[in-house]
Motif scaffolding. Sequence first.
Motif, short mmCIF file in Angstrom:
data_model
loop_
_atom_site.label_atom_id
_atom_site.label_comp_id
_atom_site.label_asym_id
_atom_site.label_seq_id
_atom_site.Cartn_x
_atom_site.Cartn_y
_atom_site.Cartn_z
N ARG A 1 0.83 -1.20 0.00
CA ARG A 1 0.00 0.00 0.00
C ARG A 1 0.87 1.25 0.00
N ALA A 2 0.35 2.34 -0.58
CA ALA A 2 1.10 3.58 -0.70
C ALA A 2 1.54 4.08 0.67
N PHE A 3 2.83 4.44 0.75
CA PHE A 3 3.42 4.87 2.01
C PHE A 3 4.37 6.03 1.72
N GLU A 4 4.33 7.04 2.58
CA GLU A 4 5.19 8.22 2.42
C GLU A 4 5.76 8.60 3.77
N GLN B 1 7.36 12.03 10.15
CA GLN B 1 5.92 11.78 9.99
C GLN B 1 5.70 10.89 8.77
N ALA B 2 4.67 10.09 8.85
CA ALA B 2 4.39 9.13 7.79
C ALA B 2 2.92 9.12 7.46
N THR B 3 2.64 8.84 6.18
CA THR B 3 1.28 8.69 5.69
C THR B 3 1.17 7.33 5.01
N TRP B 4 0.22 6.54 5.46
CA TRP B 4 0.05 5.18 4.93
C TRP B 4 -1.41 4.97 4.56
N ARG B 5 -1.67 4.75 3.28
CA ARG B 5 -3.02 4.44 2.83
C ARG B 5 -3.16 2.91 2.86
N SER C 1 -6.77 5.86 5.62
CA SER C 1 -5.41 6.40 5.66
C SER C 1 -5.02 6.66 7.11
N LEU C 2 -3.75 6.43 7.41
CA LEU C 2 -3.19 6.71 8.73
C LEU C 2 -2.04 7.69 8.56
N VAL C 3 -2.08 8.75 9.35
CA VAL C 3 -0.99 9.72 9.38
C VAL C 3 -0.49 9.79 10.82
N ALA C 4 0.83 9.64 11.00
CA ALA C 4 1.41 9.67 12.33
C ALA C 4 2.73 10.42 12.29
N GLY C 5 3.05 11.07 13.40
CA GLY C 5 4.30 11.84 13.45
C GLY C 5 4.83 11.93 14.87
N LEU C 6 6.10 12.31 14.96
CA LEU C 6 6.77 12.45 16.25
C LEU C 6 7.79 13.56 16.12
N ARG C 7 7.85 14.43 17.14
CA ARG C 7 8.83 15.51 17.16
C ARG C 7 9.45 15.60 18.55
N HIS C 8 10.76 15.72 18.58
CA HIS C 8 11.45 15.95 19.85
C HIS C 8 12.09 17.34 19.80
N SER C 9 11.87 18.13 20.83
CA SER C 9 12.33 19.52 20.87
C SER C 9 13.17 19.76 22.11
N ASP C 10 14.27 20.48 21.92
CA ASP C 10 15.08 21.00 23.03
C ASP C 10 15.15 22.51 22.86
N VAL C 11 14.75 23.26 23.89
CA VAL C 11 14.76 24.72 23.86
C VAL C 11 15.58 25.21 25.05
#
Length: 703
Positions: free
Chosen positions: A345-348, A395-399, A405-415
Amino acid sequence: MRSIPWRYLPAIACVLPSTASPAAADLPAVVVTATRTPQEADDVPASIDAVAFDDVVDVFGVNPSDYLAGIPGLLARDRQNYAQDEQISIRGFGARATFGVRGVRLYTDGIPATMPDGQGQVSHFSLDSAARIEVLRGPFSALYGNSSGGVIQLFGADGSVPPEISLALVGGSYGNARASVNARGVAGDLDYNLDLTHFQTDGWRDHSAAKRESGNAKLAWTIGEGGKLTLLANTLALPGADDPLGLTHAQFDADPRGVASVATQFDTRKSVHQDQGGAIWDQDLGGGHALRVLGYYGTRAVEQYLAIPVATQANPKHSGGVVDLDSRYGGSDARLTWKGELAGRAFELAAGLSWDRQAQHRRGYANFVGDVLGVRGALRRDEDDTVRDFDQYAQATWRFADRWSLVAGLRHSDVAFHARDHYVTTGNPDDSGRVDYGATTPVAGLLWRAARGVNVYASYGRGFETPTFNELGYRADGAAGLAFDLDPARSRNAEVGIKLRPSTSLDASVALFRADTRDELAVATSAGGRTTYQNIGKARRDGAEAALAWRVGDAWTLQLAWTRLDATFRSAFLTCAGTPCTTPDTPVGAGARIPGVPRSMVHAGLRWGGDRGWHAGTAADAVGAVVVNDLGTDRAPGYVVAAADLGYAFELDAGRLDAFARVDNLFDRRYAGSVIVNDANGRYFEPAPGRTVMLGMKWTWNR
């Protein structure tokens, strides 16, 4: 008490706002990039809207609020005070900002207009050269890191074919005037968009005159196989914009065009000069894979004169009434996009690194010399402040099925914040220090294509918001140094919604949302020109949004937007009751409303006409009452205002001439267009103008 004066709703029935053009009978599918990969907005499991600037006609065109009225959940208020910038909030995030934009991430052509500490401004947005503006709301905003209660992105237009040069002139009541010249085109491998804009106003209120000069350039070259280099340059000059300050309720009732006496005594004003540049390299790697690298650098100088009484500055720890701030900022972002398949299946997948840094040389001076007020006096503050962030995201998009469709993401931040104090005296100890914050913010969304033109989605994510340097600047206990005891606010955001597009002439959406925040930042003390902050237990922002765009035939367009928002403190805390106040000693109960947030907003629009000949539109906005302080002891009443415009487009051999006339606040209502939340002197109200008239024209050579 009703949050909107519903007795005015008959006005809405006959006077409706508009932001969309009825040039064709079809509503084009909207392609958005706020999730970092181009997709149709209906296929994104998030509340996201895009406004094409070519579709917005017959407006003054100086502030983003001219273009954002039809987006639910977003409140953009023209403060009629160009020393303080616009007031923008999304779903209640950012409402407490007393100047600039807080709690909402801002970008222009990919370059952050929000600094690493979360403070931003829109004064340098080049609206004349823009193609569109995108607004992302809800959980997926967390993919942009610190202080992302929502995301607003401005995108400059590409060069046009054939090339064109346009001249726009707009003038109106109270000395409002705008002149701009824009050149767009393509010459071989070069794509260009150049713009210069001049704006000036005498101001509707006393002591509110301003001038603003801005320039913007976007140059793009196609290089080699699949390569593209884009260079961006922007400059802004805002010399000596008068600051009329807010009014107390009694002053607002007596004379909404007046100012507090201290504004003229100290000649409160602000000057800004900003220059920035950036470069973006886009490389197509084949097979749907791509690389994007961005870098930018800028400088911003601010000089501001405040109304701080001379007696208040007798305290040797006071930093004075003149702010002199020189900033250097820059950063980079590198992102790789990969397209393929997962389980057939299409994945980005998109993954990247982001780094930003701001260095400020902050000086404070007395705002008097002898008996003369409103002039630069003795040095009272001298420090270097730096803040930087380093983020990693994916982040990823998977149909994964035909209709899912599923869209998921993760971000880590240091300030990281660091202050080095160079002004140390016997009565003023060393305020140097540093504090670091970090957070990991996941987000996920699921979209179901229930039927043709019917998409249902749900999303969930976490976000965080650090204090800004202004909020860290002073400790609530009066001791020296940064407010190291402040924690970042952390939120959990959820949303469910449906997007409907049953035909090419009808587009609608409904969303339900909730954001629960712990360690919400609130005012602790406010006195002597200083505001300190505290963390409180919990807050909640929940509500519903709905929007409709409907084109009827070739001549009519109807647009509606509605927001219902309940923003409340969920934990009791102590705040200040006096003016000024040095000790938080008055309880605010759980369930109290968060100030600056209206419970209801309604926007509706009807427009007639086409791309040529006559066109006309009518406009109305209803905004509910807002409390103006944490205690809820005062409030700005709700209001309904209306507008109408009429224009004609002339197609000539040498080009095109567009001319229009517009009337705002058609029924001359008296209302507070914005509020200054928790103002230390009780000057909460910023009045909006009465009835205003403007005339405009735009000549475009494209032959």
